[in-house]
Design a protein around this motif. Structure first.
Motif, PDB file in Angstrom:
ATOM      1  N   ILE A 146     -19.809   7.284 -12.339  1.00 23.18           N
ATOM      2  CA  ILE A 146     -18.748   6.909 -11.393  1.00 23.18           C
ATOM      3  C   ILE A 146     -17.410   7.285 -12.001  1.00 23.18           C
ATOM      4  N   HIS A 147     -16.833   8.369 -11.504  1.00 24.23           N
ATOM      5  CA  HIS A 147     -15.573   8.862 -12.076  1.00 24.23           C
ATOM      6  C   HIS A 147     -14.432   7.919 -11.723  1.00 24.23           C
ATOM      7  N   PRO A 148     -13.497   7.683 -12.636  1.00 22.07           N
ATOM      8  CA  PRO A 148     -12.406   6.745 -12.344  1.00 22.07           C
ATOM      9  C   PRO A 148     -11.407   7.245 -11.314  1.00 22.07           C
ATOM     10  N   PHE A 149     -11.358   8.572 -11.059  1.00 21.65           N
ATOM     11  CA  PHE A 149     -10.340   9.036 -10.105  1.00 21.65           C
ATOM     12  C   PHE A 149     -10.688  10.330  -9.384  1.00 21.65           C
ATOM     13  N   ASP A 150     -11.533  11.196  -9.929  1.00 24.96           N
ATOM     14  CA  ASP A 150     -11.664  12.553  -9.383  1.00 24.96           C
ATOM     15  C   ASP A 150     -12.873  12.719  -8.462  1.00 24.96           C
ATOM     16  N   GLU A 151     -13.079  11.780  -7.534  1.00 28.02           N
ATOM     17  CA  GLU A 151     -14.137  11.864  -6.528  1.00 28.02           C
ATOM     18  C   GLU A 151     -13.560  11.416  -5.191  1.00 28.02           C
ATOM     19  N   LEU A 152     -13.985  12.054  -4.119  1.00 30.49           N
ATOM     20  CA  LEU A 152     -13.426  11.745  -2.804  1.00 30.49           C
ATOM     21  C   LEU A 152     -13.643  10.295  -2.401  1.00 30.49           C
ATOM     22  N   ASP A 153     -14.849   9.749  -2.663  1.00 31.59           N
ATOM     23  CA  ASP A 153     -15.109   8.365  -2.273  1.00 31.59           C
ATOM     24  C   ASP A 153     -14.230   7.392  -3.051  1.00 31.59           C
ATOM     25  N   VAL A 154     -13.987   7.691  -4.319  1.00 30.11           N
ATOM     26  CA  VAL A 154     -13.093   6.849  -5.120  1.00 30.11           C
ATOM     27  C   VAL A 154     -11.659   6.960  -4.596  1.00 30.11           C
ATOM     28  N   ILE A 155     -11.211   8.186  -4.336  1.00 30.38           N
ATOM     29  CA  ILE A 155      -9.856   8.395  -3.818  1.00 30.38           C
ATOM     30  C   ILE A 155      -9.675   7.697  -2.478  1.00 30.38           C
ATOM     31  N   ALA A 156     -10.704   7.789  -1.609  1.00 29.40           N
ATOM     32  CA  ALA A 156     -10.619   7.137  -0.300  1.00 29.40           C
ATOM     33  C   ALA A 156     -10.518   5.624  -0.459  1.00 29.40           C
ATOM     34  N   GLY A 157     -11.254   5.077  -1.406  1.00 31.38           N
ATOM     35  CA  GLY A 157     -11.152   3.637  -1.654  1.00 31.38           C
ATOM     36  C   GLY A 157      -9.757   3.248  -2.085  1.00 31.38           C
ATOM     37  N   GLN A 158      -9.188   4.025  -3.000  1.00 33.16           N
ATOM     38  CA  GLN A 158      -7.819   3.724  -3.454  1.00 33.16           C
ATOM     39  C   GLN A 158      -6.814   3.910  -2.321  1.00 33.16           C
ATOM     40  N   GLY A 159      -7.089   4.837  -1.422  1.00 31.00           N
ATOM     41  CA  GLY A 159      -6.163   5.104  -0.321  1.00 31.00           C
ATOM     42  C   GLY A 159      -6.023   3.964   0.656  1.00 31.00           C
ATOM     43  N   THR A 160      -6.963   3.001   0.618  1.00 26.48           N
ATOM     44  CA  THR A 160      -6.820   1.843   1.506  1.00 26.48           C
ATOM     45  C   THR A 160      -5.582   1.022   1.174  1.00 26.48           C
ATOM     46  N   VAL A 161      -5.035   1.204  -0.024  1.00 27.04           N
ATOM     47  CA  VAL A 161      -3.758   0.560  -0.358  1.00 27.04           C
ATOM     48  C   VAL A 161      -2.682   1.010   0.625  1.00 27.04           C
ATOM     49  N   ALA A 162      -2.628   2.311   0.909  1.00 27.01           N
ATOM     50  CA  ALA A 162      -1.622   2.834   1.839  1.00 27.01           C
ATOM     51  C   ALA A 162      -1.882   2.364   3.261  1.00 27.01           C
ATOM     52  N   LYS A 163      -3.147   2.313   3.648  1.00 27.08           N
ATOM     53  CA  LYS A 163      -3.481   1.835   4.997  1.00 27.08           C
ATOM     54  C   LYS A 163      -2.923   0.433   5.201  1.00 27.08           C
ATOM     55  N   GLU A 164      -3.098  -0.423   4.206  1.00 23.36           N
ATOM     56  CA  GLU A 164      -2.577  -1.787   4.301  1.00 23.36           C
ATOM     57  C   GLU A 164      -1.052  -1.804   4.338  1.00 23.36           C
ATOM     58  N   ILE A 165      -0.429  -0.948   3.518  1.00 21.50           N
ATOM     59  CA  ILE A 165       1.037  -0.906   3.495  1.00 21.50           C
ATOM     60  C   ILE A 165       1.592  -0.649   4.891  1.00 21.50           C
ATOM     61  N   PHE A 166       1.037   0.329   5.604  1.00 25.55           N
ATOM     62  CA  PHE A 166       1.567   0.685   6.923  1.00 25.55           C
ATOM     63  C   PHE A 166       1.163  -0.333   7.984  1.00 25.55           C
ATOM     64  N   GLU A 167       0.074  -1.036   7.776  1.00 26.85           N
ATOM     65  CA  GLU A 167      -0.293  -2.116   8.689  1.00 26.85           C
ATOM     66  C   GLU A 167       0.597  -3.342   8.478  1.00 26.85           C
ATOM     67  N   GLN A 168       1.025  -3.569   7.237  1.00 26.66           N
ATOM     68  CA  GLN A 168       1.809  -4.756   6.915  1.00 26.66           C
ATOM     69  C   GLN A 168       3.307  -4.554   7.095  1.00 26.66           C
ATOM     70  N   ALA A 169       3.762  -3.321   6.999  1.00 31.03           N
ATOM     71  CA  ALA A 169       5.210  -3.052   7.029  1.00 31.03           C
ATOM     72  C   ALA A 169       5.795  -3.383   8.408  1.00 31.03           C
ATOM     73  N   THR A 170       6.915  -4.062   8.401  1.00 31.92           N
ATOM     74  CA  THR A 170       7.607  -4.379   9.646  1.00 31.92           C
ATOM     75  C   THR A 170       8.775  -3.438   9.898  1.00 31.92           C
ATOM     76  N   ARG A 171       9.009  -2.531   8.935  1.00 35.42           N
ATOM     77  CA  ARG A 171      10.099  -1.585   9.037  1.00 35.42           C
ATOM     78  C   ARG A 171       9.594  -0.210   8.596  1.00 35.42           C
ATOM     79  N   LYS A 172      10.370   0.806   8.887  1.00 34.20           N
ATOM     80  CA  LYS A 172      10.031   2.155   8.438  1.00 34.20           C
ATOM     81  C   LYS A 172      10.055   2.213   6.912  1.00 34.20           C
ATOM     82  N   ILE A 173       9.015   2.801   6.331  1.00 37.46           N
ATOM     83  CA  ILE A 173       8.941   2.946   4.878  1.00 37.46           C
ATOM     84  C   ILE A 173       9.540   4.301   4.491  1.00 37.46           C
TER      85      ILE A 173
END
Length: 505
Positions: A146-173
């Motif tokens: 399980i690579h710490p960063f260089d796999e698509l499934d790992v990157i996609a998991g980390q990318g959920t941070v951004a999904k939450e940011i845009f769901e939570q933001a009440t203003r333009k980022i």
């Protein structure tokens, strides 16, 4: 190699992380926002159960394993956060996990992995050596690496941070600042952000001594760093990933590097805003935003900062506190020379005015002069200039040492002086892996031909130890000494001609 960021966004939308990961808060920090003149939001990944965003990538990667792969087990290499993420995810899915960790890994992190159900194996002095061992184990045993960063499934998991940011933001980022090591988090966040908000700037934040993305951008491809500063160990990798680099080329707008002192200042900022002590890597993004604000490069609107983790050893906290004021520009360190005569010391003190002294060391030099090492509380770079001007006006020879690594790491914790001999002396700074026996290995490997005239070592709870060592050269055989030092295999820097050395050692 190019990748469709919209395809990666779809992977992020479908990522299976929430059986193990939490939706972490997007927290406005009013005091820091007022200070920096724009709204600052902290994405609190330090609040995950394993105190790091790494659980997201590990959870998504593990969820996608087939039944046969789950029977084979998994393995990984990590000094901390990824290890805990893999161990927790493997336990959740009933998969055996073997984590390869450097021998330098603090016991508390090894124990944390084992408490989560993972088995550990300590191999090598750094991540790269542990990673090589994990890959070899995977090839021989069939366990899934399980690579710490260089796999698509790992990157996609980390990318959920951004999904939450845009769901939570009440203003333009306007910008998202992301701590960057191997590139998994910044490429995942960047891909999602650019697919939903192309105008949002993505800024990769890196320690000055471990800037893998900046080095790759300069070379046009991933390259190995000659030396990795392990201070921010959560992002201290030698080479950015091949896949993550390709993604970063498409989604990262800028790279900002920060010093260890600036990182420590950002740790303090986060503590004052949240009462949480984060690890150095967890504060790199905020340090980069501070740097951009100071340089006039930060957007004026809403800026999000990833607080990536809080896996910090207790014995490192004191060192971070010590460096925070220097990093925030609220302390200066300088050396001064005054005549060894009545009234000179009083005139020096008068030149300092009513400024608060944080450190004061005095060393008799000879009958003609004395050397002082002084720390002062200040409020700005302009005040630092004023201090130097006041000292010059009082005919005090002064040298600003605020950015001198030798002074900050060694001199302020030791007493020096010229050796009482006419024999030539040279000084070297040595870095070695902070593992059991490493200091003894260094000492025993030194050739007995040279007398050690000075030695200073401090343990900060980090993965590297630092020694300042002086040698006498009875035969002026410096080249032979340097051959002996290089044969030990640890990074070595000569400090003989450092102005701080000339003043105090």
């Amino acid at each position: 190699m190019r990748h469709d960021i919209h395809d990666l966004r779809a992977r992020i939308d479908a990522a299976q992380v929430y059986e193990l990961a939490h939706r972490t808060p997007l927290q406005l920090v009013p005091k820091l926002s007022r200070e920096l003149g724009r709204r600052i939001w902290l994405k609190r990944e330090d609040l995950q159960d394993v105190f790091s965003f790494k659980i997201r990538g590990a959870a998504n990667r593990m969820a996608g394993l087939g039944e046969i792969a789950r029977v084979q087990g998994v393995c990984a290499a990590s000094a901390g956060n990824h290890a805990q993420g893999v161990a927790k995810a493997a336990a959740h899915y009933g998969i055996d996990a073997l984590i390869f960790m450097p021998v330098t890994t603090p016991t508390i992190k090894v124990a944390a992995v084992e408490a989560l159900g993972g088995k550990t194996r300590l191999v090598g002095d750094n991540y790269d050596e542990a990673c090589d061992a994990a890959i070899e184990h995977s090839q021989k045993s069939g366990a899934i690496f399980i690579h710490p960063f260089d796999e698509l499934d790992v990157i996609a998991g980390q990318g959920t941070v951004a999904k939450e940011i845009f769901e939570q933001a009440t203003r333009k980022i306007d910008a998202i600042y992301v701590c960057t090591g191997g590139g998994g988090l910044v490429s995942g966040i960047g891909a999602y952000a650019k697919s939903v908000s192309p105008d949002t700037r993505i800024v990769a934040a890196e320690p000055l001594g471990a800037a893998t993305l900046k080095a790759a951008m300069a070379a046009g491809q991933p390259v190995d760093l000659d030396h990795v500063d392990g201070f921010a160990d959560g992002v201290a990798v030698r080479r950015i990933g091949t896949l993550t680099y390709a993604l970063c080329c498409d989604v990262v707008d800028d790279c900002v590097t920060v010093t260890n002192d600036e990182i420590c200042a950002a740790v303090r900022d986060i503590f004052e805003a949240t009462r949480t002590v984060v690890e150095p890597a967890g504060a790199v993004a905020l340090a980069a935003l501070r740097r951009d604000v100071a340089d006039g490069r930060a957007p004026d609107g809403d800026c999000v900062v990833t607080v990536s983790g809080a896996n910090v050893n207790f014995d490192r906290i004191g060192h971070m506190v010590e460096r925070a004021e220097l990093g925030a520009g609220e302390e200066m360190l300088f050396g001064a020379t005054i005549p060894e005569q009545r009234g000179a010391f009083q005139r020096f003190v008068e030149a300092l005015g009513h400024r608060a002294v944080t450190e004061f060391s005095y060393r008799y030099q000879n009958d003609a002069q004395a050397h002082l090492l002084v720390g002062l509380k200040i409020k700005s770079g302009a005040e630092r200039d004023n201090v130097m001007n006041d000292l010059n006006a009082a005919n005090v020879a002064a040298l600003d040492l605020s950015n001198d690594r030798l002074a900050k790491r060694h001199l302020r914790h030791m007493i020096g002086g010229d050796p009482d001999t006419t024999m030539r002396e040279v000084l070297y700074r040595v870095e070695f892996p902070e593992r059991p026996g490493a200091l003894g290995q260094f000492l025993s490997a030194l050739d007995a031909r040279w007398n050690i005239s000075l030695f200073h070592y401090r343990n900060h709870g980090a993965a590297e130890g630092h020694v300042l060592c002086g040698f006498q050269l009875p035969k002026d055989d410096k080249s032979a000494l340097e051959e002996s030092l290089s044969a030990i295999g640890f990074p070595v820097w000569e400090e003989t001609d450092n102005p701080a050395t000339q003043l105090f050692l």
